[in-house]
Design a protein around this motif. Sequence first.
Motif, PDB file in Angstrom:
ATOM      1  N   THR A  89     117.497  41.996  -9.266  1.00  0.00           N
ATOM      2  CA  THR A  89     116.591  41.446  -8.255  1.00  0.00           C
ATOM      3  C   THR A  89     116.976  40.024  -7.899  1.00  0.00           C
ATOM      4  O   THR A  89     116.459  39.453  -6.952  1.00  0.00           O
ATOM      5  CB  THR A  89     115.149  41.429  -8.790  1.00  0.00           C
ATOM      6  N   HIS A  90     117.857  39.439  -8.694  1.00  0.00           N
ATOM      7  CA  HIS A  90     118.332  38.079  -8.403  1.00  0.00           C
ATOM      8  C   HIS A  90     119.665  37.869  -9.128  1.00  0.00           C
ATOM      9  O   HIS A  90     120.004  38.606 -10.052  1.00  0.00           O
ATOM     10  CB  HIS A  90     117.312  37.009  -8.822  1.00  0.00           C
ATOM     11  N   THR A  91     120.413  36.853  -8.693  1.00  0.00           N
ATOM     12  CA  THR A  91     121.703  36.587  -9.336  1.00  0.00           C
ATOM     13  C   THR A  91     121.520  35.800 -10.633  1.00  0.00           C
ATOM     14  O   THR A  91     122.506  35.502 -11.305  1.00  0.00           O
ATOM     15  CB  THR A  91     122.641  35.831  -8.369  1.00  0.00           C
ATOM     16  N   SER A  92     120.270  35.497 -11.005  1.00  0.00           N
ATOM     17  CA  SER A  92     120.042  34.819 -12.293  1.00  0.00           C
ATOM     18  C   SER A  92     120.539  35.680 -13.455  1.00  0.00           C
ATOM     19  O   SER A  92     120.828  35.156 -14.537  1.00  0.00           O
ATOM     20  CB  SER A  92     118.557  34.504 -12.476  1.00  0.00           C
ATOM     21  N   SER A  93     120.650  36.986 -13.232  1.00  0.00           N
ATOM     22  CA  SER A  93     121.194  37.865 -14.278  1.00  0.00           C
ATOM     23  C   SER A  93     122.618  37.444 -14.661  1.00  0.00           C
ATOM     24  O   SER A  93     123.039  37.641 -15.795  1.00  0.00           O
ATOM     25  CB  SER A  93     121.198  39.313 -13.781  1.00  0.00           C
ATOM     26  N   TYR A 140     118.773  43.147  -4.795  1.00  0.00           N
ATOM     27  CA  TYR A 140     117.947  44.221  -4.222  1.00  0.00           C
ATOM     28  C   TYR A 140     116.468  44.012  -4.551  1.00  0.00           C
ATOM     29  O   TYR A 140     116.134  43.675  -5.692  1.00  0.00           O
ATOM     30  CB  TYR A 140     118.372  45.565  -4.814  1.00  0.00           C
ATOM     31  N   ARG A 141     115.624  44.209  -3.570  1.00  0.00           N
ATOM     32  CA  ARG A 141     114.179  44.204  -3.852  1.00  0.00           C
ATOM     33  C   ARG A 141     113.483  45.273  -3.029  1.00  0.00           C
ATOM     34  O   ARG A 141     113.834  45.488  -1.860  1.00  0.00           O
ATOM     35  CB  ARG A 141     113.573  42.825  -3.550  1.00  0.00           C
ATOM     36  N   ASN A 142     112.527  45.894  -3.677  1.00  0.00           N
ATOM     37  CA  ASN A 142     111.801  46.989  -3.048  1.00  0.00           C
ATOM     38  C   ASN A 142     110.767  46.435  -2.068  1.00  0.00           C
ATOM     39  O   ASN A 142     109.575  46.443  -2.339  1.00  0.00           O
ATOM     40  CB  ASN A 142     111.138  47.825  -4.143  1.00  0.00           C
ATOM     41  N   HIS A 168     121.546  38.572  -0.151  1.00  0.00           N
ATOM     42  CA  HIS A 168     122.545  37.895  -0.989  1.00  0.00           C
ATOM     43  C   HIS A 168     122.026  36.554  -1.475  1.00  0.00           C
ATOM     44  O   HIS A 168     121.312  35.864  -0.747  1.00  0.00           O
ATOM     45  CB  HIS A 168     123.842  37.688  -0.207  1.00  0.00           C
ATOM     46  N   GLN A 169     122.405  36.220  -2.697  1.00  0.00           N
ATOM     47  CA  GLN A 169     122.024  34.920  -3.252  1.00  0.00           C
ATOM     48  C   GLN A 169     123.252  34.228  -3.806  1.00  0.00           C
ATOM     49  O   GLN A 169     124.272  34.865  -4.076  1.00  0.00           O
ATOM     50  CB  GLN A 169     121.041  35.101  -4.424  1.00  0.00           C
ATOM     51  N   VAL A 170     123.131  32.917  -3.983  1.00  0.00           N
ATOM     52  CA  VAL A 170     124.106  32.195  -4.797  1.00  0.00           C
ATOM     53  C   VAL A 170     123.310  31.503  -5.898  1.00  0.00           C
ATOM     54  O   VAL A 170     122.340  30.799  -5.638  1.00  0.00           O
ATOM     55  CB  VAL A 170     124.878  31.112  -4.013  1.00  0.00           C
ATOM     56  N   GLU A 171     123.728  31.766  -7.116  1.00  0.00           N
ATOM     57  CA  GLU A 171     123.086  31.170  -8.276  1.00  0.00           C
ATOM     58  C   GLU A 171     123.945  30.003  -8.736  1.00  0.00           C
ATOM     59  O   GLU A 171     125.167  30.033  -8.599  1.00  0.00           O
ATOM     60  CB  GLU A 171     123.073  32.240  -9.379  1.00  0.00           C
ATOM     61  N   GLY A 172     123.301  28.974  -9.284  1.00  0.00           N
ATOM     62  CA  GLY A 172     124.079  27.876  -9.871  1.00  0.00           C
ATOM     63  C   GLY A 172     123.585  27.602 -11.275  1.00  0.00           C
ATOM     64  O   GLY A 172     122.385  27.709 -11.552  1.00  0.00           O
ATOM     65  N   ALA A 228     119.393  25.009 -13.262  1.00  0.00           N
ATOM     66  CA  ALA A 228     119.818  26.204 -12.525  1.00  0.00           C
ATOM     67  C   ALA A 228     119.177  26.164 -11.149  1.00  0.00           C
ATOM     68  O   ALA A 228     118.159  25.505 -10.937  1.00  0.00           O
ATOM     69  CB  ALA A 228     119.393  27.461 -13.270  1.00  0.00           C
ATOM     70  N   PHE A 229     119.804  26.840 -10.226  1.00  0.00           N
ATOM     71  CA  PHE A 229     119.217  26.947  -8.886  1.00  0.00           C
ATOM     72  C   PHE A 229     119.664  28.262  -8.257  1.00  0.00           C
ATOM     73  O   PHE A 229     120.662  28.859  -8.689  1.00  0.00           O
ATOM     74  CB  PHE A 229     119.635  25.749  -7.997  1.00  0.00           C
ATOM     75  N   GLY A 230     118.899  28.724  -7.296  1.00  0.00           N
ATOM     76  CA  GLY A 230     119.252  29.975  -6.633  1.00  0.00           C
ATOM     77  C   GLY A 230     118.832  29.917  -5.177  1.00  0.00           C
ATOM     78  O   GLY A 230     117.721  29.475  -4.871  1.00  0.00           O
ATOM     79  N   MET A 231     119.747  30.321  -4.281  1.00  0.00           N
ATOM     80  CA  MET A 231     119.411  30.253  -2.843  1.00  0.00           C
ATOM     81  C   MET A 231     119.810  31.537  -2.130  1.00  0.00           C
ATOM     82  O   MET A 231     120.707  32.258  -2.565  1.00  0.00           O
ATOM     83  CB  MET A 231     120.117  29.058  -2.204  1.00  0.00           C
TER      84      MET A 231
HETATM   85  N1  PHE Z   1     116.150  33.624  -9.213  1.00  0.00           N
HETATM   86  C1  PHE Z   1     115.224  32.911  -8.387  1.00  0.00           C
HETATM   87  C2  PHE Z   1     114.807  33.796  -7.226  1.00  0.00           C
HETATM   88  O1  PHE Z   1     115.426  34.801  -7.007  1.00  0.00           O
HETATM   89  C3  PHE Z   1     115.819  31.639  -7.852  1.00  0.00           C
HETATM   90  C4  PHE Z   1     116.082  30.642  -8.944  1.00  0.00           C
HETATM   91  C5  PHE Z   1     117.311  30.588  -9.557  1.00  0.00           C
HETATM   92  C6  PHE Z   1     115.109  29.745  -9.326  1.00  0.00           C
HETATM   93  C7  PHE Z   1     117.571  29.665 -10.549  1.00  0.00           C
HETATM   94  C8  PHE Z   1     115.357  28.809 -10.318  1.00  0.00           C
HETATM   95  C9  PHE Z   1     116.573  28.770 -10.921  1.00  0.00           C
HETATM   96  O2  PHE Z   1     113.847  33.524  -6.520  1.00  0.00           O
END
Ligand code: PHE
Length: 334
Positions: free
Chosen positions: A161-165, A187-189, A201-205, A298-301
């Motif tokens: 559901t997010h690239t945090s994985s 992917y999200r339902n 699509h996301q980019v995780e940092g 961490a960050f995600g966009m």
């Molecule tokens: N994974 C979060 C999301 O999908 C975004 C996020 C990533 C937030 C990393 C904090 C740190 O919304």
Amino acid sequence: KELISEAEAFKAENKDALEAYRIKFASKKGILNDLFSEFKNVPAEAKKDYGQAINALKTIVEEKIRSTQEAFESNEETKSFYGDLTRPGTPIELGARHPISLVKNQVINIFSNIGFNVSEGPEIEDDWHNFEALNFPEHHPARDMQDTFFVQTNPEMLLRTHTSSVQTRYMENNKPPIRTISPGRVYRNEAISARSHCIFHQVEGLYIDKDVSFADLKQTLLYFTKEMFGKSKIRLRPSYFPFTEPSAELDVYWGLKTETDYRITKGTGWLEIMGCGMVDPNVLKASNIDPTKYSGFAFGMGIERMAMLLYQIGDIRMFYENDVRFLEQFKSNF
Ligand code: PHE
């Protein structure tokens, strides 16, 4: 004599010129025939020279016609065998990069300039990497924030559901210092509309080292927004994610100059760009990193969101329909 040198000097550019030459010298009403009919009027003592001269002219003309004809024919054979080698080539149609790739590459470039590498993980993920290790315990209400597609035969498996994985996977396999960004599809339902899609699509940092502070996070994101959007006014609004503490949303001041600015910022001038925060100690522990020694952010966009802002695209569905009229518009971008 003059006629002989004219006949000899002749060079035919094309078939028409050759035909004109033949008519002039060798046709019924041509020069040669005229000269031959003149023969009877030539005084006896000059007959020998005259005869030799026209015979010479005749040989030259016949030879010229034969050799030119031959040259044309062999040229044509070459052409039909190889095609005309002197023709300009057919232009090769260049495609365009997809706007999602354009934005993704831009983000990768910006972060690789400050030492981040690129990492990837699987799109079909297990519960541990997508939730559990990111401090979403079972039955935690935050799991509902991310409408998950589960694999029916095995609820332990899901579409990430997010690239945090990828954070979790990267920390399993790498020791700090860690500086990595992870672009990828998630992917999200969710109901598909102009604003949201079940695929995006996301980019995780992820940045982990000794003594990493919130100030480092803020400075890194300020650098990013300057490079990416050319905007240098940002704010961090408190938020909540299970895997970061404290957590924030990053807003960029977009301005209120145009109609579009009013519309996309709802009249405030501020636009939400990403989620971020300091990596929760529980997340570090789950991946065997000692939280008393290391800290990180961490960050995600969302890539589509940024592409929609940068290219003023009004409907997220455009990205997946592959309408060439849409895709062609990105030809000039690399
Ligand atoms: N994974 C979060 C999301 O999908 C975004 C996020 C990533 C937030 C990393 C904090 C740190 O919304």
